[in-house]
Design a protein around this motif. Structure first.
Motif, PDB file in Angstrom:
ATOM      1  N   ASP A 208      -1.664   4.262   1.470  1.00  0.00           N
ATOM      2  CA  ASP A 208      -2.874   4.151   2.299  1.00  0.00           C
ATOM      3  C   ASP A 208      -3.378   2.702   2.354  1.00  0.00           C
ATOM      4  O   ASP A 208      -3.765   2.204   3.414  1.00  0.00           O
ATOM      5  N   ASP A 209      -3.352   2.029   1.212  1.00  0.00           N
ATOM      6  CA  ASP A 209      -3.789   0.629   1.172  1.00  0.00           C
ATOM      7  C   ASP A 209      -2.861  -0.248   2.007  1.00  0.00           C
ATOM      8  O   ASP A 209      -3.316  -1.170   2.698  1.00  0.00           O
ATOM      9  N   ALA A 210      -1.572   0.035   1.947  1.00  0.00           N
ATOM     10  CA  ALA A 210      -0.609  -0.744   2.727  1.00  0.00           C
ATOM     11  C   ALA A 210      -0.869  -0.572   4.220  1.00  0.00           C
ATOM     12  O   ALA A 210      -0.888  -1.549   4.980  1.00  0.00           O
ATOM     13  N   LEU A 211      -1.081   0.641   4.644  1.00  0.00           N
ATOM     14  CA  LEU A 211      -1.330   0.907   6.059  1.00  0.00           C
ATOM     15  C   LEU A 211      -2.633   0.263   6.522  1.00  0.00           C
ATOM     16  O   LEU A 211      -2.721  -0.259   7.638  1.00  0.00           O
ATOM     17  N   SER A 212      -3.644   0.281   5.677  1.00  0.00           N
ATOM     18  CA  SER A 212      -4.919  -0.337   6.063  1.00  0.00           C
ATOM     19  C   SER A 212      -4.806  -1.850   6.152  1.00  0.00           C
ATOM     20  O   SER A 212      -5.566  -2.497   6.875  1.00  0.00           O
ATOM     21  N   GLU A 213      -3.868  -2.440   5.431  1.00  0.00           N
ATOM     22  CA  GLU A 213      -3.644  -3.888   5.470  1.00  0.00           C
ATOM     23  C   GLU A 213      -2.558  -4.276   6.468  1.00  0.00           C
ATOM     24  O   GLU A 213      -2.134  -5.434   6.495  1.00  0.00           O
ATOM     25  N   ALA A 214      -2.106  -3.302   7.279  1.00  0.00           N
ATOM     26  CA  ALA A 214      -1.062  -3.544   8.287  1.00  0.00           C
ATOM     27  C   ALA A 214       0.258  -3.989   7.658  1.00  0.00           C
ATOM     28  O   ALA A 214       1.004  -4.775   8.240  1.00  0.00           O
ATOM     29  N   VAL A 215       0.536  -3.496   6.464  1.00  0.00           N
ATOM     30  CA  VAL A 215       1.814  -3.776   5.801  1.00  0.00           C
ATOM     31  C   VAL A 215       2.766  -2.619   6.110  1.00  0.00           C
ATOM     32  O   VAL A 215       2.514  -1.486   5.710  1.00  0.00           O
ATOM     33  N   PRO A 216       3.859  -2.867   6.836  1.00  0.00           N
ATOM     34  CA  PRO A 216       4.783  -1.784   7.182  1.00  0.00           C
ATOM     35  C   PRO A 216       5.442  -1.180   5.931  1.00  0.00           C
ATOM     36  O   PRO A 216       5.736  -1.892   4.972  1.00  0.00           O
ATOM     37  N   ILE A 217       5.662   0.125   5.997  1.00  0.00           N
ATOM     38  CA  ILE A 217       6.271   0.850   4.882  1.00  0.00           C
ATOM     39  C   ILE A 217       7.498   1.609   5.391  1.00  0.00           C
ATOM     40  O   ILE A 217       7.461   2.229   6.454  1.00  0.00           O
ATOM     41  N   ALA A 218       8.579   1.556   4.622  1.00  0.00           N
ATOM     42  CA  ALA A 218       9.758   2.375   4.901  1.00  0.00           C
ATOM     43  C   ALA A 218      10.171   3.074   3.612  1.00  0.00           C
ATOM     44  O   ALA A 218      10.115   2.482   2.531  1.00  0.00           O
ATOM     45  N   ILE A 219      10.559   4.326   3.749  1.00  0.00           N
ATOM     46  CA  ILE A 219      11.044   5.100   2.603  1.00  0.00           C
ATOM     47  C   ILE A 219      12.547   5.257   2.748  1.00  0.00           C
ATOM     48  O   ILE A 219      13.043   5.722   3.780  1.00  0.00           O
ATOM     49  N   LEU A 220      13.283   4.880   1.716  1.00  0.00           N
ATOM     50  CA  LEU A 220      14.745   4.893   1.741  1.00  0.00           C
ATOM     51  C   LEU A 220      15.248   6.213   1.153  1.00  0.00           C
ATOM     52  O   LEU A 220      15.175   6.431  -0.050  1.00  0.00           O
ATOM     53  N   ALA A 221      15.745   7.074   2.038  1.00  0.00           N
ATOM     54  CA  ALA A 221      16.160   8.411   1.611  1.00  0.00           C
ATOM     55  C   ALA A 221      17.678   8.582   1.605  1.00  0.00           C
ATOM     56  O   ALA A 221      18.167   9.683   1.455  1.00  0.00           O
TER      57      ALA A 221
END
Length: 392
Positions: A208-221
């Motif tokens: 949530d903090d990453a998204l609010s700071e506009a930091v893209p997130i990817a989950i490696l599955a």
């Protein structure tokens, strides 16, 4: 025909004749567009000078810049100039962070080894009628340590210790071990969708903090020990509100990535040289494997060089695909991992990584990692800490 570019200053005309006069209309239009851009910049008001500075006022700035054709007016051709805007970004607008975060699943989103694998093994033992087999946390931790996390070897070590089923022929120990692992995987697939396998504390707030700071997130599955299906099932525990805003990178996403298509050959025809190179690599790998097996037989060890190489290539392909999907260079992506192979793969491509310890890696050393932490939260890994450091 002669073309003259007049810059507005005296004696600054540039004449083009002969072969140089054969400019295409597109090139002339581009020149005119650049001229207009320079005009807009030149016509902007100059900053006021402080009279106390004693600085000399600059020379007059030209107010016109045009492209014209020399000769009779009737021979001049009108050039189409596309509209061009020369604007500078507002200094008040916040700069978008260049950082992106790639999260693994097993050991990072959830401690699968502690809350999933051990329980799944016990379910597998029950389904196979092995009532004498039950792995408590101390037993499981000891097997993980002695087998370095190799689950097949863990099963062998355990039954060597307590005794194999009396009805099992010695020649069928290998097939029996594989049947235990199959049952364990089935049990883990069911367990991964329940509350018995929770997310790690603080991971939801971290995202949530990453998204609010506009930091893209990817989950490696893609390359988890237990398969992509289980990794995606765990990722879904984040809820649709989060998963809709992040990218989950699986096998299909890796194959569709630019790196996957270009390097892995997905959808791209290989040249003869590439095919010969691959065959040479296979031959070299086979020879390495043969020599390794001879040495291992003397030392009574089990090694698989080719498998390790393939796994490393798979991890690297996933890391590069992940950086593509988050729109950041490899050097600007932070990998949050829980395994040594991922640390090594990230180091090979210049991607900084942080290790989160899990029950599988509680005592392991990660010398090439940027940091080793125990989890998410104020005293451990937070987005603010990532944004405050230079990682590349």
């Amino acid at each position: 025909m002669e073309f003259v570019v007049s810059s507005g200053w005296p004696n600054k005309n540039i004449s083009l004749s002969g072969s140089s006069a054969r400019l295409t209309y597109a090139a002339m239009a581009a020149a005119a567009a650049v001229a207009r851009c320079l005009l807009l910049r030149a016509s902007a008001p100059a900053p006021a000078l402080n009279p106390m500075d004693g600085a000399k006022a600059p020379a007059s700035i030209p107010t016109s810049l045009h492209v014209r054709a020399a000769g009779p007016r009737s021979s001049a051709r009108r050039l189409w100039t596309p509209p061009l805007r020369c604007t500078s970004p507002s200094s008040d607008a916040p700069a978008e962070p260049k950082l992106a975060v790639l999260l693994e699943v097993e050991g990072v989103l959830a401690d699968v080894y502690r809350f999933g694998s051990r329980q799944a093994f016990n379910v597998a033992f029950q389904n196979l009628g092995l009532d004498c087999a039950n792995w408590t946390e101390p037993i499981y931790a000891d097997l993980v340590r002695k087998a370095s996390g190799d689950e097949e070897r863990m099963v062998v070590l355990f039954f060597d210790r307590i005794g194999w089923p009396t009805s099992l022929p010695t020649s069928e120990k290998g097939s029996f071990t594989k049947s235990v692992l199959r049952e364990k995987l089935k049990a883990l697939e069911k367990l991964s969708s329940t509350d018995a396998l929770p997310l790690r504390p603080g991971v939801e707030k971290f995202i949530d903090d990453a998204l609010s700071e506009a930091v893209p997130i990817a989950i490696l599955a893609t390359y988890g020990r237990n398969g992509e299906k289980i990794s995606r099932s765990i990722a879904e525990k984040l809820g649709p509100g989060r998963t809709s805003k992040i990218k989950i990178v699986g096998k299909e996403e890796v194959e569709r990535s630019f790196y996957g298509q270009l390097v892995l050959g997905e959808g791209v025809a290989s040249s003869l040289d590439e095919q010969l190179t691959k065959e040479a690599q296979k031959a070299a790998s086979a020879e390495k494997q043969r020599v390794a097996e001879e040495v291992a037989s003397l030392l009574k060890l089990s090694v698989d060089i080719s498998t390790a190489s393939k796994r490393s290539e798979k991890i690297i392909a996933t890391l590069r695909a992940g950086s593509e999907y988050v729109g950041r260079d490899v050097q600007n992506c932070i990998l949050v991992t829980g395994s040594q192979p991922s640390v090594i793969a990230a180091e090979r491509i210049g991607m900084p990584c942080i290790v989160l310890r899990s029950s599988l890696t509680a005592r392991a050393e990660f010398h090439s990692a940027k940091a080793v932490m125990d989890g998410f939260g104020d005293t451990d890994l937070t987005i603010s800490k990532l944004l405050s450091k230079r990682w590349s």
